[in-house]
Design an enzyme around this catalytic site. Structure first.
Site, PDB file in Angstrom:
ATOM      1  N   LEU A   1       1.955   5.259   0.150  1.00 23.30           N
ATOM      2  CA  LEU A   1       3.266   4.601   0.229  1.00 23.30           C
ATOM      3  C   LEU A   1       3.316   3.347  -0.641  1.00 23.30           C
ATOM      4  O   LEU A   1       2.297   2.720  -0.925  1.00 23.30           O
ATOM      5  CB  LEU A   1       3.612   4.264   1.679  1.00 23.30           C
ATOM      6  CG  LEU A   1       2.708   3.321   2.492  1.00 23.30           C
ATOM      7  CD1 LEU A   1       2.884   1.880   2.130  1.00 23.30           C
ATOM      8  CD2 LEU A   1       2.989   3.522   3.978  1.00 23.30           C
ATOM      9  N   ARG A   2       4.559   3.006  -1.045  1.00 17.99           N
ATOM     10  CA  ARG A   2       4.792   1.771  -1.796  1.00 17.99           C
ATOM     11  C   ARG A   2       5.446   0.763  -0.869  1.00 17.99           C
ATOM     12  O   ARG A   2       6.438   1.115  -0.209  1.00 17.99           O
ATOM     13  CB  ARG A   2       5.753   2.027  -2.970  1.00 17.99           C
ATOM     14  CG  ARG A   2       5.260   2.979  -4.005  1.00 17.99           C
ATOM     15  CD  ARG A   2       6.404   3.472  -4.882  1.00 17.99           C
ATOM     16  NE  ARG A   2       7.357   4.279  -4.125  1.00 17.99           N
ATOM     17  CZ  ARG A   2       8.499   4.754  -4.605  1.00 17.99           C
ATOM     18  NH1 ARG A   2       8.858   4.482  -5.835  1.00 17.99           N
ATOM     19  NH2 ARG A   2       9.303   5.494  -3.853  1.00 17.99           N
ATOM     20  N   GLU A   3       4.945  -0.453  -0.813  1.00 16.45           N
ATOM     21  CA  GLU A   3       5.640  -1.467  -0.030  1.00 16.45           C
ATOM     22  C   GLU A   3       7.043  -1.643  -0.592  1.00 16.45           C
ATOM     23  O   GLU A   3       7.264  -1.549  -1.789  1.00 16.45           O
ATOM     24  CB  GLU A   3       4.871  -2.797  -0.080  1.00 16.45           C
ATOM     25  CG  GLU A   3       3.666  -2.767   0.825  1.00 16.45           C
ATOM     26  CD  GLU A   3       2.866  -4.070   0.788  1.00 16.45           C
ATOM     27  OE1 GLU A   3       3.440  -5.134   0.584  1.00 16.45           O
ATOM     28  OE2 GLU A   3       1.632  -3.974   0.962  1.00 16.45           O
TER      29      GLU A   3
ATOM     30  N   CYS B   1      -2.886  -3.579  -3.341  1.00 17.97           N
ATOM     31  CA  CYS B   1      -3.580  -2.332  -3.684  1.00 17.97           C
ATOM     32  C   CYS B   1      -4.161  -2.309  -5.098  1.00 17.97           C
ATOM     33  O   CYS B   1      -5.379  -2.247  -5.249  1.00 17.97           O
ATOM     34  CB  CYS B   1      -2.642  -1.153  -3.474  1.00 17.97           C
ATOM     35  SG  CYS B   1      -2.296  -0.925  -1.719  1.00 17.97           S
TER      36      CYS B   1
ATOM     37  N   LYS C   1       6.358  -7.809  -5.563  1.00 15.59           N
ATOM     38  CA  LYS C   1       7.405  -6.939  -6.113  1.00 15.59           C
ATOM     39  C   LYS C   1       8.645  -7.063  -5.236  1.00 15.59           C
ATOM     40  O   LYS C   1       8.567  -7.656  -4.155  1.00 15.59           O
ATOM     41  CB  LYS C   1       6.916  -5.505  -6.231  1.00 15.59           C
ATOM     42  CG  LYS C   1       6.606  -4.811  -4.923  1.00 15.59           C
ATOM     43  CD  LYS C   1       6.473  -3.333  -5.231  1.00 15.59           C
ATOM     44  CE  LYS C   1       5.808  -2.577  -4.159  1.00 15.59           C
ATOM     45  NZ  LYS C   1       5.734  -1.174  -4.379  1.00 15.59           N
TER      46      LYS C   1
HETATM   47  N1  LIG Z   1      -0.203  -2.098   1.597  1.00 16.56           N
HETATM   48  C1  LIG Z   1      -0.059  -0.984   0.908  1.00 16.56           C
HETATM   49  O1  LIG Z   1       0.918  -0.798   0.170  1.00 16.56           O
HETATM   50  C2  LIG Z   1      -1.083   0.115   1.011  1.00 16.56           C
HETATM   51  C3  LIG Z   1      -0.783   1.400   0.514  1.00 16.56           C
HETATM   52  C4  LIG Z   1      -1.726   2.403   0.615  1.00 16.56           C
HETATM   53  C5  LIG Z   1      -2.966   2.126   1.174  1.00 16.56           C
HETATM   54  N2  LIG Z   1      -3.248   0.868   1.620  1.00 16.56           N
HETATM   55  C6  LIG Z   1      -4.568   0.637   2.230  1.00 16.56           C
HETATM   56  O2  LIG Z   1      -4.405   0.642   3.649  1.00 16.56           O
HETATM   57  C7  LIG Z   1      -5.308  -0.291   4.257  1.00 16.56           C
HETATM   58  C8  LIG Z   1      -4.519  -1.286   5.080  1.00 16.56           C
HETATM   59  O3  LIG Z   1      -3.681  -2.037   4.221  1.00 16.56           O
HETATM   60  P1  LIG Z   1      -2.477  -2.908   4.791  1.00 16.56           P
HETATM   61  O4  LIG Z   1      -1.673  -3.350   3.639  1.00 16.56           O
HETATM   62  O5  LIG Z   1      -1.824  -2.186   5.908  1.00 16.56           O
HETATM   63  O6  LIG Z   1      -3.293  -4.173   5.382  1.00 16.56           O
HETATM   64  P2  LIG Z   1      -2.752  -5.222   6.451  1.00 16.56           P
HETATM   65  O7  LIG Z   1      -3.573  -6.441   6.260  1.00 16.56           O
HETATM   66  O8  LIG Z   1      -1.273  -5.323   6.359  1.00 16.56           O
HETATM   67  O9  LIG Z   1      -3.107  -4.539   7.861  1.00 16.56           O
HETATM   68  C9  LIG Z   1      -4.388  -4.419   8.357  1.00 16.56           C
HETATM   69  C10 LIG Z   1      -4.336  -4.714   9.858  1.00 16.56           C
HETATM   70  O10 LIG Z   1      -5.591  -4.416  10.445  1.00 16.56           O
HETATM   71  C11 LIG Z   1      -5.825  -5.361  11.477  1.00 16.56           C
HETATM   72  N3  LIG Z   1      -7.251  -5.370  11.795  1.00 16.56           N
HETATM   73  C12 LIG Z   1      -8.272  -5.857  11.057  1.00 16.56           C
HETATM   74  N4  LIG Z   1      -9.447  -5.644  11.675  1.00 16.56           N
HETATM   75  C13 LIG Z   1      -9.170  -4.995  12.828  1.00 16.56           C
HETATM   76  C14 LIG Z   1      -9.935  -4.476  13.893  1.00 16.56           C
HETATM   77  N5  LIG Z   1     -11.269  -4.570  13.866  1.00 16.56           N
HETATM   78  N6  LIG Z   1      -9.310  -3.866  14.905  1.00 16.56           N
HETATM   79  C15 LIG Z   1      -7.980  -3.753  14.919  1.00 16.56           C
HETATM   80  N7  LIG Z   1      -7.179  -4.199  13.944  1.00 16.56           N
HETATM   81  C16 LIG Z   1      -7.765  -4.826  12.912  1.00 16.56           C
HETATM   82  C17 LIG Z   1      -5.290  -6.658  10.899  1.00 16.56           C
HETATM   83  O11 LIG Z   1      -5.014  -7.606  11.907  1.00 16.56           O
HETATM   84  C18 LIG Z   1      -4.031  -6.160  10.187  1.00 16.56           C
HETATM   85  O12 LIG Z   1      -2.901  -6.236  11.029  1.00 16.56           O
HETATM   86  C19 LIG Z   1      -6.093  -0.899   3.104  1.00 16.56           C
HETATM   87  O13 LIG Z   1      -7.268  -0.178   2.917  1.00 16.56           O
HETATM   88  C20 LIG Z   1      -5.175  -0.713   1.913  1.00 16.56           C
HETATM   89  O14 LIG Z   1      -5.874  -0.675   0.693  1.00 16.56           O
HETATM   90  C21 LIG Z   1      -2.330  -0.132   1.575  1.00 16.56           C
END
Ligand SMILES: NC(=O)c1ccc[n+]([C@@H]2O[C@H](COP(=O)([O-])OP(=O)(O)OC[C@H]3O[C@@H](n4cnc5c(N)ncnc54)[C@H](O)[C@@H]3O)[C@@H](O)[C@H]2O)c1
Length: 430
Positions: free
Chosen positions: A154-156, A261, A321
């Site tokens: 997904l894209r934010e 990302c 973005k």
């Molecule tokens: N943001 C994006 O657009 C996107 C898109 C595709 C993939 N990803 C990948 O998805 C993953 C998450 O990214 P995100 O943007 O959602 O990050 P984020 O920081 O928004 O969310 C991560 C969440 O995990 C929680 N967390 C951390 N440790 C924890 C634990 N031990 N137990 C429970 N909760 C815990 C944090 O409090 C946070 O709310 C990453 O690997 C990222 O690379 C992100």
């Protein structure tokens, strides 16, 4: 209908949880950030994402979606557990997997019956093997389980739409049983499904993000050449984009990619390749071009303003973005930081990201809109291409500015029109 636990309720976890509830599952989202969960329980969103609040509200009301800070409560009845925690970048570029490991052992101690544990966070190849080992070593109740890799694309800013209309679903699994459970889960989305092994699935995510970063840096490299030979990168991109083998997406020259990302995933992929015995020189160049693009914006500003010390610069756009309030790895952070070092007074405006920016730069000035930021500024700098900036009353902007200078890092205006209006207008790749 499946019982689903989401561990990590951030940008990926919350969207995944809410959308899986929307397509008929019973979902419990867990996070160890107590404040985040308390606000979600009151249906207050922890970040801005279009359509998110509505979908959460609807599914909380119909009791398909709930929130907790307890892994045990989330996992005990779950058929499927999604790991959606962060995988931040370490100083050497490697992905920090401590959150993933922490979740793996906590899930292992809490699960009871057969559970499919899905790695949705973006992780280096072979992480699935480490999760499996950690689960095996901590499987307190001797539960039956399978590990699946199911990367998220997904894209934010378009996350809900992207989740509901994916280009493809990638499922990496060792067992046919687990692969079919995840395939069934996504059936309502009617997307092409690729089923493969866990390592291939993990690599698909990194290979995709690295390719997107490459496309952006490629057009930015072309933009730098255009600036020196009197060519127009927009037209070059248009001319390239009609070729179906190339396509138009991700060919917008600008100040480069940011966000949570692409920067960390390209760094991680270079390290993954290194460990696999391959020197990924192409990707190293992609990162270098991206850094160069950000610096170039600074030099363009400096060139137009002569001396920077004591000048006032208006910054339009702070998030990495449009349509998000996410400031992680946003180019605005570098640019504002660099201008502050030069003694510039900064006035900034963003439709959504000002609260997050205040946490990084508490002492700069924030305007209530673009016009307030323009008032008395020596120049305006476009850092993020929010739609509302494309529709500004430019004559009004000109009358408010101290000097009619706009440096545009996102190429949102027509050069000919800007010239007619009497602006000094500098952009990327022309
Ligand atoms: N943001 C994006 O657009 C996107 C898109 C595709 C993939 N990803 C990948 O998805 C993953 C998450 O990214 P995100 O943007 O959602 O990050 P984020 O920081 O928004 O969310 C991560 C969440 O995990 C929680 N967390 C951390 N440790 C924890 C634990 N031990 N137990 C429970 N909760 C815990 C944090 O409090 C946070 O709310 C990453 O690997 C990222 O690379 C992100």
């Amino acid at each position: 209908m499946k019982n689903i636990a989401i561990i990590g309720s951030g940008h990926v976890g919350l969207v995944t949880g809410a959308c899986l509830a929307e397509i008929g599952n019973s979902v419990i989202c867990m996070d160890d950030d107590v404040k985040k969960i308390e606000s979600l329980q009151k249906v207050i969103m922890p970040f801005y994402e279009p359509d998110m609040a509505e979908i959460v509200q609807k599914n909380v009301s119909s009791a398909r979606l709930s929130f907790t800070t307890s892994v045990e409560e989330a996992v005990v009845n779950a058929d499927i557990v999604f790991i959606c925690v962060g995988t931040p970048q370490k100083p050497d570029g490697e992905a920090d997997l401590t959150q993933v490991e922490n979740v793996a052992w906590r899930v292992a101690r809490a699960m009871r019956g057969y559970t499919v544990i899905v790695e949705k966070s973006t992780v280096p190849v072979k992480t699935g093997g480490w999760i499996k080992r950690t689960i095996a070593l901590n499987n307190a109740n001797n539960a039956d389980y399978d590990i699946v890799s199911n990367p998220e694309f997904l894209r934010e800013g378009k996350a809900v739409y992207d989740f509901m209309h994916p280009d493809r679903i990638v499922i990496g699994a060792e067992s046919e049983r687990a692969a079919q459970i995840i395939r069934e889960l996504y059936k309502p989305l009617k997307a092409p499904v690729i089923i493969t092994n866990i390592e291939t699935s993990e690599l698909i995510k990194h290979a995709s993000n690295a390719f997107l970063a490459t496309k952006i840096s490629y057009i930015n490299a072309i933009a730098s050449i255009c600036e020196n030979v009197g060519a127009d990168v927009e037209k070059v991109a248009e001319g390239m984009g009609y070729d179906r083998r190339i396509g138009t997406d991700f060919l917008n020259a600008g100040i480069g990619y940011g966000g949570y990302c692409l920067p960390k995933d390209t760094a991680a992929f270079i390290r993954i390749a290194e460990e696999a015995g391959y020197d990924f020189e192409l990707l190293k160049a992609v990162r270098k071009i991206n850094e160069y693009q950000r610096q170039q914006l600074f030099y363009k500003i400096k060139k137009e303003l002569w001396n920077l010390n004591g000048k006032t610069i208006g910054i339009l756009g702070l998030s990495f973005k449009p349509d998000t309030d996410d400031m992680r790895e946003a180019p605005a952070i570098d640019i504002i930081g660099r201008l502050l070092e030069e003694g510039v007074r900064i006035k900034a405006y963003d439709p959504r990201a000002m609260d997050n920016c205040r946490a990084i730069f508490p002492d700069i000035e924030y305007g209530k809109d673009a016009y307030e930021v323009a008032e008395g500024s020596d120049a305006l700098v476009i850092v993020t291409e929010w739609d509302e900036f494309k529709k500004l009353d430019l004559l009004k902007i000109k009358s408010l500015l101290q000097q009619p200078i706009i440096v545009d890092g996102r190429n949102i205006y027509e050069p000919a029109q800007m010239e007619r209006l009497g602006f000094i207008y500098r952009r990327v790749g022309r």
